[in-house]
Design a protein around this motif. Sequence first.
Motif, PDB file in Angstrom:
ATOM      1  N   MET A   1       2.094  -7.541   8.785  1.00  0.00           N
ATOM      2  CA  MET A   1       1.259  -6.910   7.619  1.00  0.00           C
ATOM      3  C   MET A   1       0.698  -7.913   6.660  1.00  0.00           C
ATOM      4  O   MET A   1      -0.336  -8.024   6.139  1.00  0.00           O
ATOM      5  CB  MET A   1       2.224  -6.145   6.778  1.00  0.00           C
ATOM      6  N   ASP A   2       1.577  -9.093   6.481  1.00  0.00           N
ATOM      7  CA  ASP A   2       1.136 -10.291   5.741  1.00  0.00           C
ATOM      8  C   ASP A   2      -0.233 -10.762   6.146  1.00  0.00           C
ATOM      9  O   ASP A   2      -0.908 -11.163   5.278  1.00  0.00           O
ATOM     10  CB  ASP A   2       2.368 -11.289   5.611  1.00  0.00           C
ATOM     11  N   THR A  45       0.763  -5.093   0.308  1.00  0.00           N
ATOM     12  CA  THR A  45       1.608  -5.649   1.694  1.00  0.00           C
ATOM     13  C   THR A  45       2.940  -4.950   1.456  1.00  0.00           C
ATOM     14  O   THR A  45       3.649  -4.588   2.586  1.00  0.00           O
ATOM     15  CB  THR A  45       1.715  -7.265   1.623  1.00  0.00           C
ATOM     16  N   ILE A  49       4.700  -2.399   4.343  1.00  0.00           N
ATOM     17  CA  ILE A  49       5.839  -2.753   4.931  1.00  0.00           C
ATOM     18  C   ILE A  49       6.693  -1.511   4.815  1.00  0.00           C
ATOM     19  O   ILE A  49       7.478  -1.374   5.849  1.00  0.00           O
ATOM     20  CB  ILE A  49       6.483  -4.104   4.291  1.00  0.00           C
ATOM     21  N   TYR A  50       6.741  -0.956   3.622  1.00  0.00           N
ATOM     22  CA  TYR A  50       7.659   0.020   3.199  1.00  0.00           C
ATOM     23  C   TYR A  50       7.340   1.426   4.342  1.00  0.00           C
ATOM     24  O   TYR A  50       8.159   2.037   4.913  1.00  0.00           O
ATOM     25  CB  TYR A  50       7.410   0.850   1.900  1.00  0.00           C
ATOM     26  N   ASN A  53       8.336   0.246   8.061  1.00  0.00           N
ATOM     27  CA  ASN A  53       9.671   0.293   8.275  1.00  0.00           C
ATOM     28  C   ASN A  53      10.258   1.979   8.379  1.00  0.00           C
ATOM     29  O   ASN A  53      10.989   2.213   8.832  1.00  0.00           O
ATOM     30  CB  ASN A  53      10.542  -0.223   7.094  1.00  0.00           C
ATOM     31  N   ALA A  76      11.131  -3.733   1.771  1.00  0.00           N
ATOM     32  CA  ALA A  76       9.690  -3.926   1.200  1.00  0.00           C
ATOM     33  C   ALA A  76       9.771  -4.817   0.250  1.00  0.00           C
ATOM     34  O   ALA A  76       8.983  -5.849  -0.078  1.00  0.00           O
ATOM     35  CB  ALA A  76       8.853  -2.660   0.846  1.00  0.00           C
ATOM     36  N   THR A  79      10.973  -8.394   1.171  1.00  0.00           N
ATOM     37  CA  THR A  79      10.058  -9.310   2.492  1.00  0.00           C
ATOM     38  C   THR A  79       8.630  -9.155   1.834  1.00  0.00           C
ATOM     39  O   THR A  79       7.805  -9.595   2.847  1.00  0.00           O
ATOM     40  CB  THR A  79      10.375  -8.690   3.540  1.00  0.00           C
TER      41      THR A  79
END
Length: 89
Positions: A1-2, A45, A49-50, A53, A76, A79
């Motif tokens: 994602m980053d 981002t 991430i959330y 996951n 989230a 990270t």
Amino acid sequence: MDFLVALLLLLMCIFLPYELSTAIQMDVFSHFGAFLIVTCATALTAGLIYLVNLKLSFKKLEASVEQKKKMALYMAVWTAPYLFCLLTI
């Protein structure tokens, strides 16, 4: 994602005015617009991430939906790429 959001920031720098793109790449805190863009990118981002996951990583985990949401939120927040604000692209 980053990496995806970093690529988005890099592509934005191509089309933004010189002062703004330089501020995004070199010193985020020197221009309010650059700070706002990078902060939004960090939040985007963290949101991605959330979702990843919650929907993919914790899909087969035997826990309640509430527990999965809490774990995804903690992951989230912890990270999220806060270094976008400190490092250059």
